[in-house]
Design a protein around this motif. Structure first.
Motif, PDB file in Angstrom:
ATOM      1  N   GLU A   1      16.377   2.719  37.205  1.00  0.00           N
ATOM      2  CA  GLU A   1      16.139   4.653  37.462  1.00  0.00           C
ATOM      3  C   GLU A   1      16.581   4.974  38.823  1.00  0.00           C
ATOM      4  O   GLU A   1      16.390   5.947  39.223  1.00  0.00           O
ATOM      5  N   ALA A   2      16.745   3.511  39.713  1.00  0.00           N
ATOM      6  CA  ALA A   2      17.287   3.792  40.616  1.00  0.00           C
ATOM      7  C   ALA A   2      18.140   2.771  41.314  1.00  0.00           C
ATOM      8  O   ALA A   2      18.690   2.188  40.566  1.00  0.00           O
TER       9      ALA A   2
ATOM     10  N   VAL B   1       8.536  -7.812  51.368  1.00  0.00           N
ATOM     11  CA  VAL B   1       9.366  -5.900  51.266  1.00  0.00           C
ATOM     12  C   VAL B   1       9.043  -5.581  50.233  1.00  0.00           C
ATOM     13  O   VAL B   1       8.917  -5.942  49.120  1.00  0.00           O
ATOM     14  N   ARG B   2       8.115  -4.553  50.514  1.00  0.00           N
ATOM     15  CA  ARG B   2       7.916  -3.650  49.215  1.00  0.00           C
ATOM     16  C   ARG B   2       9.784  -2.567  49.625  1.00  0.00           C
ATOM     17  O   ARG B   2       9.551  -1.655  50.828  1.00  0.00           O
ATOM     18  N   ILE B   3      10.268  -2.071  48.424  1.00  0.00           N
ATOM     19  CA  ILE B   3      11.478  -1.371  48.472  1.00  0.00           C
ATOM     20  C   ILE B   3      11.369   0.251  47.710  1.00  0.00           C
ATOM     21  O   ILE B   3      10.952  -0.049  46.692  1.00  0.00           O
ATOM     22  N   GLU B   4      11.313   1.019  48.606  1.00  0.00           N
ATOM     23  CA  GLU B   4      10.858   2.721  47.427  1.00  0.00           C
ATOM     24  C   GLU B   4      11.839   2.886  48.121  1.00  0.00           C
ATOM     25  O   GLU B   4      12.444   3.320  48.738  1.00  0.00           O
ATOM     26  N   VAL B   5      12.036   4.320  46.996  1.00  0.00           N
ATOM     27  CA  VAL B   5      13.899   4.977  46.506  1.00  0.00           C
ATOM     28  C   VAL B   5      13.170   5.965  46.096  1.00  0.00           C
ATOM     29  O   VAL B   5      11.433   6.207  44.654  1.00  0.00           O
TER      30      VAL B   5
ATOM     31  N   ARG C   1      23.949   9.928  52.211  1.00  0.00           N
ATOM     32  CA  ARG C   1      24.223  10.407  52.621  1.00  0.00           C
ATOM     33  C   ARG C   1      25.025  11.593  51.360  1.00  0.00           C
ATOM     34  O   ARG C   1      25.366  11.345  50.941  1.00  0.00           O
ATOM     35  N   GLY C   2      24.499  12.787  51.610  1.00  0.00           N
ATOM     36  CA  GLY C   2      24.118  14.248  50.629  1.00  0.00           C
ATOM     37  C   GLY C   2      23.434  14.316  50.036  1.00  0.00           C
ATOM     38  O   GLY C   2      23.067  13.349  50.032  1.00  0.00           O
ATOM     39  N   PRO C   3      23.634  14.487  49.050  1.00  0.00           N
ATOM     40  CA  PRO C   3      21.926  14.960  47.635  1.00  0.00           C
ATOM     41  C   PRO C   3      21.871  13.955  46.894  1.00  0.00           C
ATOM     42  O   PRO C   3      22.858  12.739  46.808  1.00  0.00           O
ATOM     43  N   ILE C   4      20.718  13.581  46.443  1.00  0.00           N
ATOM     44  CA  ILE C   4      20.258  12.393  45.758  1.00  0.00           C
ATOM     45  C   ILE C   4      20.842  12.849  44.240  1.00  0.00           C
ATOM     46  O   ILE C   4      20.841  13.674  43.965  1.00  0.00           O
TER      47      ILE C   4
ATOM     48  N   ILE D   1      22.249   7.437  47.387  1.00  0.00           N
ATOM     49  CA  ILE D   1      20.722   6.919  46.609  1.00  0.00           C
ATOM     50  C   ILE D   1      21.545   7.532  45.332  1.00  0.00           C
ATOM     51  O   ILE D   1      21.834   8.522  45.301  1.00  0.00           O
ATOM     52  N   GLN D   2      21.454   7.015  44.379  1.00  0.00           N
ATOM     53  CA  GLN D   2      21.334   7.996  42.630  1.00  0.00           C
ATOM     54  C   GLN D   2      19.582   7.580  42.497  1.00  0.00           C
ATOM     55  O   GLN D   2      19.286   6.301  42.915  1.00  0.00           O
ATOM     56  N   MET D   3      18.861   8.031  41.323  1.00  0.00           N
ATOM     57  CA  MET D   3      17.834   8.659  41.401  1.00  0.00           C
ATOM     58  C   MET D   3      17.501   9.847  40.575  1.00  0.00           C
ATOM     59  O   MET D   3      17.084   9.898  39.901  1.00  0.00           O
ATOM     60  N   ASN D   4      17.015   8.396  39.647  1.00  0.00           N
ATOM     61  CA  ASN D   4      16.261   9.361  38.197  1.00  0.00           C
ATOM     62  C   ASN D   4      14.106   9.878  37.946  1.00  0.00           C
ATOM     63  O   ASN D   4      13.805  10.651  37.431  1.00  0.00           O
ATOM     64  N   SER D   5      13.781   8.772  38.733  1.00  0.00           N
ATOM     65  CA  SER D   5      12.679   8.639  39.284  1.00  0.00           C
ATOM     66  C   SER D   5      12.257   7.903  40.604  1.00  0.00           C
ATOM     67  O   SER D   5      12.311   6.925  40.793  1.00  0.00           O
TER      68      SER D   5
END
Length: 370
Positions: free
Chosen positions: A134-135, A158-162, A185-188, A310-314
């Protein structure tokens, strides 16, 4: 028989340094495609997968698939006897009891040879399923190393949050809390695929698309040429027939989109000269601009080394053990970039892809407050 020659021993040394604290004993599986290693740590929380592809070796020969069971600590000690720029050759006969390592110095005639005793290790190669994440986060490997080491001074996890805001690393300790936010950098964008995707298929599809576009452009150009040739023939026919000269001049005027009557040949030549001069000026300007762009491109490449993609679906938020992440970050000496793949309730994938192959770590997330 196995014979694998690496141009520099530093690649193998860095790989072993990165996994020696996670894995005690492991099998190097040798085949025609290259050398692979897959092993889990003693607590079965983390899994490491290493691959050295055949093309990454200066010389590679493997007559049949064979496992090389080694003690990672012992192999690390033997590799310390080699300089980073030494040429390293691994040799093992069929059903051999020892692995022969030969180091050849580049700046001298020194050749050293070591024999490492092999072990019989019963281990099963786990099938890693193809996962849709998802990320996906791409960042500098040195930056990732700094973050996990700094936060390991505060707490154990550590909590990693995208999210749309970026990727956040947060650690809560008994005495202090800390978090680091990295904005992309730039839109996700969207996550297209995981590291198990077929790169070759995508490249082939892109290649076909380019070829088709070029082909289409060529057809259009041919069509334009045919039209021009037809017009040229019509004009020649008009010239031969004296009664149709005025009609041909009108055709020329219409083609050039000038409504001031007939066009003299001298005026056309002057126009061509002016156009040629303009083209010469523009070519000089474009060459200067290209030089400027090349310098700017170099600067952009330098800046992109520290950029975050960063690439993210949710939205994804998971907690992991910092002890393991600190161990993973030791692979930063192999490559400048690291990729993080995340999905809820799925192990984190930390991937380092370099020229001769890759090293990938899978880490199970923490559940609850443990």
């Amino acid at each position: 028989m196995l014979e694998a020659k690496l141009a520099e021993a530093s690649v193998l040394k860095k790989l072993l340094d990165a996994i020696k604290e996670l894995v005690t004993d492991a099998n190097f599986e040798c085949s025609e495609e290259g050398i692979t290693l897959q092993a889990m740590d003693n607590s079965h929380v983390a899994l490491v997968a290493v691959k050295l592809v055949q093309n990454g070796f200066k010389k590679y020969r493997c007559d049949r698939p064979m496992p090389l069971g080694v003690n990672v600590g012992s192999l690390t000690k033997v590799l310390k006897c080699a300089k980073d720029d030494d040429m390293c050759t691994l040799r093992a006969a069929d059903e051999a009891d020892v692995l022969n390592l030969v180091y050849e110095a580049k700046n001298s005639d020194r050749i050293s040879s070591y024999d490492l005793k092999l072990m019989d290790i019963d281990s099963e190669t786990l099938g890693i399923p193809k996962t849709s994440y998802e990320a996906r986060v791409v960042l500098s490997s040195s930056e990732f190393t700094r973050i996990v080491r700094d936060l390991s001074q505060l707490g154990d996890s550590v909590r990693i949050e995208v999210s749309k805001e970026g990727v956040r690393f947060a650690s809560d300790g008994e005495a202090a809390n800390g978090n680091v936010l990295l904005k992309g950098r730039g839109p996700i964008g969207k996550v297209e695929r995981g590291p198990q995707g077929d790169d070759e298929d995508e490249e082939d599809e892109e290649g076909d698309g380019v070829k088709k576009e070029k082909k289409d452009d060529g057809e259009e150009e041919d069509g334009e040429k045919d039209e021009d040739e037809e017009k040229g023939e019509d004009e020649e026919d008009d010239d031969e027939d004296g009664h149709k000269k005025k009609k041909s001049s009108k055709a020329k005027v219409k083609k050039e989109k000038t409504g001031d009557g007939d066009v003299d040949m001298e005026d056309e030549d002057d126009g061509n000269d002016d156009n040629a001069a303009k083209k010469a000026k523009t070519s000089k300007a474009s060459s200067k601009s290209k030089k400027g762009k090349s310098k700017a491109g170099e600067d952009e490449d330098d800046e992109e080394d520290d950029s975050v993609v960063i690439q993210m679906n949710s939205h994804v938020s998971l907690t992991f053990s910092l002890k393991y992440l600190v161990n993973f970050s030791k692979s930063s000496s192999l490559v400048k970039k690291v990729e993080l793949f995340m999905s809820n309730d799925v192990p984190l994938l930390v991937s380092y892809d370099f020229g001769q192959g890759y090293i990938r770590y899978y880490l199970a997330p923490k559940i609850g407050d443990d």
